[in-house]
Design a protein around this motif. Sequence first.
Motif, PDB file in Angstrom:
ATOM      1  N   ASN A  45     -25.895  39.554  34.101  1.00 41.29           N
ATOM      2  CA  ASN A  45     -24.987  38.531  33.594  1.00 41.29           C
ATOM      3  C   ASN A  45     -23.752  39.176  32.968  1.00 41.29           C
ATOM      4  O   ASN A  45     -22.624  38.744  33.210  1.00 41.29           O
ATOM      5  CB  ASN A  45     -25.732  37.670  32.566  1.00 41.29           C
ATOM      6  CG  ASN A  45     -24.948  36.466  32.119  1.00 41.29           C
ATOM      7  OD1 ASN A  45     -24.328  35.783  32.912  1.00 41.29           O
ATOM      8  ND2 ASN A  45     -24.991  36.199  30.829  1.00 41.29           N
ATOM      9  N   ASP A  46     -23.963  40.222  32.183  1.00 38.94           N
ATOM     10  CA  ASP A  46     -22.865  40.911  31.513  1.00 38.94           C
ATOM     11  C   ASP A  46     -21.926  41.580  32.517  1.00 38.94           C
ATOM     12  O   ASP A  46     -20.718  41.634  32.299  1.00 38.94           O
ATOM     13  CB  ASP A  46     -23.422  41.947  30.535  1.00 38.94           C
ATOM     14  CG  ASP A  46     -22.349  42.566  29.684  1.00 38.94           C
ATOM     15  OD1 ASP A  46     -21.589  41.803  29.033  1.00 38.94           O
ATOM     16  OD2 ASP A  46     -22.243  43.810  29.666  1.00 38.94           O
ATOM     17  N   GLY A  48     -21.339  40.449  35.428  1.00 42.27           N
ATOM     18  CA  GLY A  48     -20.772  39.425  36.288  1.00 42.27           C
ATOM     19  C   GLY A  48     -21.400  39.393  37.676  1.00 42.27           C
ATOM     20  O   GLY A  48     -20.847  38.799  38.601  1.00 42.27           O
ATOM     21  N   GLU A  95     -29.669  32.610  35.594  1.00 40.40           N
ATOM     22  CA  GLU A  95     -28.673  32.775  34.532  1.00 40.40           C
ATOM     23  C   GLU A  95     -29.346  32.656  33.177  1.00 40.40           C
ATOM     24  O   GLU A  95     -30.387  32.015  33.049  1.00 40.40           O
ATOM     25  CB  GLU A  95     -27.595  31.693  34.643  1.00 40.40           C
ATOM     26  CG  GLU A  95     -26.858  31.686  35.953  1.00 40.40           C
ATOM     27  CD  GLU A  95     -25.935  30.489  36.101  1.00 40.40           C
ATOM     28  OE1 GLU A  95     -26.007  29.561  35.260  1.00 40.40           O
ATOM     29  OE2 GLU A  95     -25.172  30.459  37.067  1.00 40.40           O
TER      30      GLU A  95
END
Length: 119
Positions: A45-46, A48, A95
């Motif tokens: 997630n970090d 992207g 997510e």
Amino acid sequence: MTTKARLGATYLRFLELAEAICSLPSLPALDPLEERMLGSIARANDEGADLSVRTMMSRVEFGAPATIHTRLKSMRAKGWILLSDTEDARRKQVELSQAALMHFDKLSKCVMKAASTTR
């Protein structure tokens, strides 16, 4: 106090603060495998990166696909992750939930506080 001792004290202080955060009523606890999976999801997630259920199930370090699928369902039920639709109805994106993002924010604050306080 030596540098080595200071670093150890900072980490121990972080563990104390993180434990206090985790004991507050919020999201249900994760088992160790779910925690590892959550870390992997958070890193993706970090960065992207798109992370699908299929991609997670192919990660052999988390075990058999059935085990991973069961843990993803558990993490979703506990409120840690969301499975969102993509343009292909057969694929779901993994997510972090808003609650999980807030949890990581609280842990970040614990790191900062532990680093800034001296025992």
